[in-house]
Write a protein that holds these residues in place. Sequence first.
Motif, PDB file in Angstrom:
ATOM      1  N   ILE A  75      -6.950  -9.226   5.106  1.00 40.61           N
ATOM      2  CA  ILE A  75      -6.274  -8.517   6.199  1.00 40.61           C
ATOM      3  C   ILE A  75      -5.384  -7.417   5.639  1.00 40.61           C
ATOM      4  CG2 ILE A  75      -4.360 -10.156   6.288  1.00 40.61           C
ATOM      5  CD1 ILE A  75      -4.389  -9.824   9.348  1.00 40.61           C
ATOM      6  N   VAL A  76      -5.383  -6.288   6.326  1.00 38.49           N
ATOM      7  CA  VAL A  76      -4.511  -5.166   5.971  1.00 38.49           C
ATOM      8  C   VAL A  76      -3.733  -4.786   7.220  1.00 38.49           C
ATOM      9  CG1 VAL A  76      -4.429  -2.742   5.268  1.00 38.49           C
ATOM     10  CG2 VAL A  76      -6.010  -4.319   4.130  1.00 38.49           C
ATOM     11  N   ILE A  77      -2.425  -4.668   7.058  1.00 37.15           N
ATOM     12  CA  ILE A  77      -1.547  -4.335   8.180  1.00 37.15           C
ATOM     13  C   ILE A  77      -0.791  -3.065   7.835  1.00 37.15           C
ATOM     14  CG2 ILE A  77       0.378  -5.122   9.615  1.00 37.15           C
ATOM     15  CD1 ILE A  77      -0.435  -8.015   8.790  1.00 37.15           C
ATOM     16  N   THR A  78      -0.864  -2.084   8.730  1.00 34.44           N
ATOM     17  CA  THR A  78      -0.070  -0.877   8.518  1.00 34.44           C
ATOM     18  C   THR A  78       1.283  -1.057   9.189  1.00 34.44           C
ATOM     19  OG1 THR A  78      -0.647   0.368  10.538  1.00 34.44           O
ATOM     20  CG2 THR A  78      -2.170   0.542   8.654  1.00 34.44           C
ATOM     21  N   SER A  79       2.285  -0.439   8.628  1.00 31.06           N
ATOM     22  CA  SER A  79       3.548  -0.320   9.336  1.00 31.06           C
ATOM     23  C   SER A  79       3.326   0.652  10.484  1.00 31.06           C
ATOM     24  CB  SER A  79       4.632   0.213   8.404  1.00 31.06           C
ATOM     25  OG  SER A  79       4.970  -0.754   7.446  1.00 31.06           O
ATOM     26  N   GLY A  80       4.226   0.659  11.432  1.00 38.08           N
ATOM     27  CA  GLY A  80       4.143   1.639  12.501  1.00 38.08           C
ATOM     28  C   GLY A  80       4.168   3.035  11.900  1.00 38.08           C
ATOM     29  N   GLN A  81       3.223   3.848  12.301  1.00 44.01           N
ATOM     30  CA  GLN A  81       3.114   5.197  11.762  1.00 44.01           C
ATOM     31  C   GLN A  81       3.619   6.204  12.779  1.00 44.01           C
ATOM     32  OE1 GLN A  81       2.115   5.997   8.496  1.00 44.01           O
ATOM     33  NE2 GLN A  81       2.419   3.784   8.363  1.00 44.01           N
ATOM     34  N   ILE A  85       0.867  -1.173   0.000  1.00 48.63           N
ATOM     35  CA  ILE A  85       0.000   0.000   0.000  1.00 48.63           C
ATOM     36  C   ILE A  85       0.903   1.222   0.000  1.00 48.63           C
ATOM     37  CG2 ILE A  85      -1.762   1.291   1.259  1.00 48.63           C
ATOM     38  CD1 ILE A  85      -2.476  -1.420   2.627  1.00 48.63           C
ATOM     39  N   SER A  86       0.577   2.173  -0.859  1.00 45.12           N
ATOM     40  CA  SER A  86       1.353   3.408  -0.937  1.00 45.12           C
ATOM     41  C   SER A  86       0.402   4.579  -1.137  1.00 45.12           C
ATOM     42  CB  SER A  86       2.355   3.345  -2.091  1.00 45.12           C
ATOM     43  OG  SER A  86       3.107   4.532  -2.149  1.00 45.12           O
ATOM     44  N   THR A  87       0.549   5.608  -0.311  1.00 48.31           N
ATOM     45  CA  THR A  87      -0.280   6.797  -0.432  1.00 48.31           C
ATOM     46  C   THR A  87       0.518   8.035  -0.038  1.00 48.31           C
ATOM     47  OG1 THR A  87      -2.286   7.919   0.345  1.00 48.31           O
ATOM     48  CG2 THR A  87      -1.229   6.426   1.906  1.00 48.31           C
ATOM     49  N   SER A  88       0.278   9.113  -0.737  1.00 48.64           N
ATOM     50  CA  SER A  88       0.933  10.381  -0.388  1.00 48.64           C
ATOM     51  C   SER A  88       0.235  11.046   0.800  1.00 48.64           C
ATOM     52  CB  SER A  88       0.943  11.320  -1.595  1.00 48.64           C
ATOM     53  OG  SER A  88      -0.389  11.606  -2.000  1.00 48.64           O
ATOM     54  N   ALA A  89      -0.900  10.494   1.241  1.00 54.94           N
ATOM     55  CA  ALA A  89      -1.626  11.050   2.381  1.00 54.94           C
ATOM     56  C   ALA A  89      -1.013  10.640   3.720  1.00 54.94           C
ATOM     57  CB  ALA A  89      -3.090  10.612   2.318  1.00 54.94           C
ATOM     58  N   ALA A  90      -0.004   9.779   3.674  1.00 48.13           N
ATOM     59  CA  ALA A  90       0.749   9.369   4.866  1.00 48.13           C
ATOM     60  C   ALA A  90       2.230   9.518   4.538  1.00 48.13           C
ATOM     61  CB  ALA A  90       0.422   7.922   5.236  1.00 48.13           C
ATOM     62  N   PRO A  91       3.076   9.635   5.566  1.00 48.22           N
ATOM     63  CA  PRO A  91       4.502   9.792   5.294  1.00 48.22           C
ATOM     64  C   PRO A  91       5.087   8.601   4.539  1.00 48.22           C
ATOM     65  CG  PRO A  91       4.076   9.778   7.673  1.00 48.22           C
ATOM     66  CD  PRO A  91       2.769   9.600   6.987  1.00 48.22           C
ATOM     67  N   ALA A  92       5.993   8.870   3.650  1.00 42.36           N
ATOM     68  CA  ALA A  92       6.679   7.814   2.909  1.00 42.36           C
ATOM     69  C   ALA A  92       7.508   6.974   3.874  1.00 42.36           C
ATOM     70  CB  ALA A  92       7.578   8.423   1.842  1.00 42.36           C
ATOM     71  N   ALA A  93       7.702   5.728   3.531  1.00 38.36           N
ATOM     72  CA  ALA A  93       8.543   4.843   4.335  1.00 38.36           C
ATOM     73  C   ALA A  93       9.964   5.412   4.388  1.00 38.36           C
ATOM     74  CB  ALA A  93       8.548   3.445   3.731  1.00 38.36           C
ATOM     75  N   ILE A  94      10.589   5.301   5.563  1.00 37.53           N
ATOM     76  CA  ILE A  94      11.950   5.823   5.717  1.00 37.53           C
ATOM     77  C   ILE A  94      12.968   4.685   5.759  1.00 37.53           C
ATOM     78  CG2 ILE A  94      11.289   8.008   6.788  1.00 37.53           C
ATOM     79  CD1 ILE A  94      11.872   6.761   9.518  1.00 37.53           C
ATOM     80  N   GLY A  95      12.603   3.584   5.133  1.00 40.93           N
ATOM     81  CA  GLY A  95      13.482   2.416   5.090  1.00 40.93           C
ATOM     82  C   GLY A  95      12.918   1.398   4.115  1.00 40.93           C
ATOM     83  N   PRO A  96      13.460   0.191   4.138  1.00 38.68           N
ATOM     84  CA  PRO A  96      13.018  -0.862   3.216  1.00 38.68           C
ATOM     85  C   PRO A  96      11.748  -1.571   3.718  1.00 38.68           C
ATOM     86  CG  PRO A  96      14.852  -1.656   4.517  1.00 38.68           C
ATOM     87  CD  PRO A  96      14.642  -0.209   4.904  1.00 38.68           C
ATOM     88  N   TYR A  97      10.662  -0.829   3.737  1.00 36.62           N
ATOM     89  CA  TYR A  97       9.370  -1.399   4.132  1.00 36.62           C
ATOM     90  C   TYR A  97       8.259  -0.643   3.424  1.00 36.62           C
ATOM     91  CZ  TYR A  97       9.175   2.608   7.349  1.00 36.62           C
ATOM     92  OH  TYR A  97       9.183   3.871   7.870  1.00 36.62           O
ATOM     93  N   SER A  98       7.050  -1.166   3.493  1.00 38.66           N
ATOM     94  CA  SER A  98       5.881  -0.548   2.880  1.00 38.66           C
ATOM     95  C   SER A  98       5.080   0.200   3.942  1.00 38.66           C
ATOM     96  CB  SER A  98       4.986  -1.622   2.265  1.00 38.66           C
ATOM     97  OG  SER A  98       5.684  -2.364   1.300  1.00 38.66           O
ATOM     98  N   GLN A  99       4.307   1.190   3.514  1.00 38.20           N
ATOM     99  CA  GLN A  99       3.411   1.875   4.453  1.00 38.20           C
ATOM    100  C   GLN A  99       2.406   0.895   5.032  1.00 38.20           C
ATOM    101  OE1 GLN A  99       2.125   4.803   1.567  1.00 38.20           O
ATOM    102  NE2 GLN A  99       2.906   6.450   2.866  1.00 38.20           N
ATOM    103  N   GLY A 100       2.060  -0.091   4.230  1.00 39.00           N
ATOM    104  CA  GLY A 100       1.139  -1.121   4.668  1.00 39.00           C
ATOM    105  C   GLY A 100       1.147  -2.262   3.674  1.00 39.00           C
ATOM    106  N   ILE A 101       0.538  -3.352   4.069  1.00 38.84           N
ATOM    107  CA  ILE A 101       0.400  -4.521   3.200  1.00 38.84           C
ATOM    108  C   ILE A 101      -1.069  -4.931   3.174  1.00 38.84           C
ATOM    109  CG2 ILE A 101       0.880  -7.008   2.994  1.00 38.84           C
ATOM    110  CD1 ILE A 101       3.211  -5.347   2.056  1.00 38.84           C
ATOM    111  N   ASP A 102      -1.572  -5.108   1.956  1.00 34.09           N
ATOM    112  CA  ASP A 102      -2.919  -5.613   1.751  1.00 34.09           C
ATOM    113  C   ASP A 102      -2.777  -7.086   1.385  1.00 34.09           C
ATOM    114  OD1 ASP A 102      -5.449  -6.333   0.810  1.00 34.09           O
ATOM    115  OD2 ASP A 102      -5.802  -4.370  -0.109  1.00 34.09           O
ATOM    116  N   ALA A 103      -3.264  -7.956   2.256  1.00 32.42           N
ATOM    117  CA  ALA A 103      -3.160  -9.395   2.025  1.00 32.42           C
ATOM    118  C   ALA A 103      -4.543 -10.007   1.785  1.00 32.42           C
ATOM    119  CB  ALA A 103      -2.469 -10.059   3.201  1.00 32.42           C
ATOM    120  N   GLY A 104      -5.415  -9.240   1.150  1.00 31.80           N
ATOM    121  CA  GLY A 104      -6.747  -9.743   0.827  1.00 31.80           C
ATOM    122  C   GLY A 104      -7.738  -9.471   1.934  1.00 31.80           C
TER     123      GLY A 104
END
Length: 124
Positions: free
Chosen positions: A26-32, A5-24
């Motif tokens: 279940i959706v998991i956000t990275s720590g914000q 998941i990628s959106t400009s409405a939230a801060p960009a990832a500051i490392g090798p990870y995604s803002q979130g993952i959509d797994a059908g």
Amino acid sequence: MKEAISTSAAPAAIGPYSQGIDAGSIVITSGQLPIDPATGAFPEGIAAQTRQSLDNCKAVLAAAGLGMDHVVKTTVFLQDMNDFAAMNEVYATYFEGACPARSAVQVARLPKDAAVEIECIAVR
């Protein structure tokens, strides 16, 4: 199947990870972190930082077509557990009815010296 998941409405990832993952189902956000995506800055104080972290979680979930009512679990990382009551007061305004399960822990340090970081798990 998983999709980043990628959106400009939230801060960009500051490392090798995604803002979130959509797994059908279940959706998991990275720590914000409480980064304002428009300015790149933190707001002042734990209440404002909690609000910004939750707004960032909300934006990542929205990019996957979900809202805060889909959240079943959150984890709150606090730099100082003495901020728990102030964080909790803001946090309570983001959920209605059956609130998600939650863990809240104090950590030694957060990225960029944030006061709070929040992650969510949501289901469709």
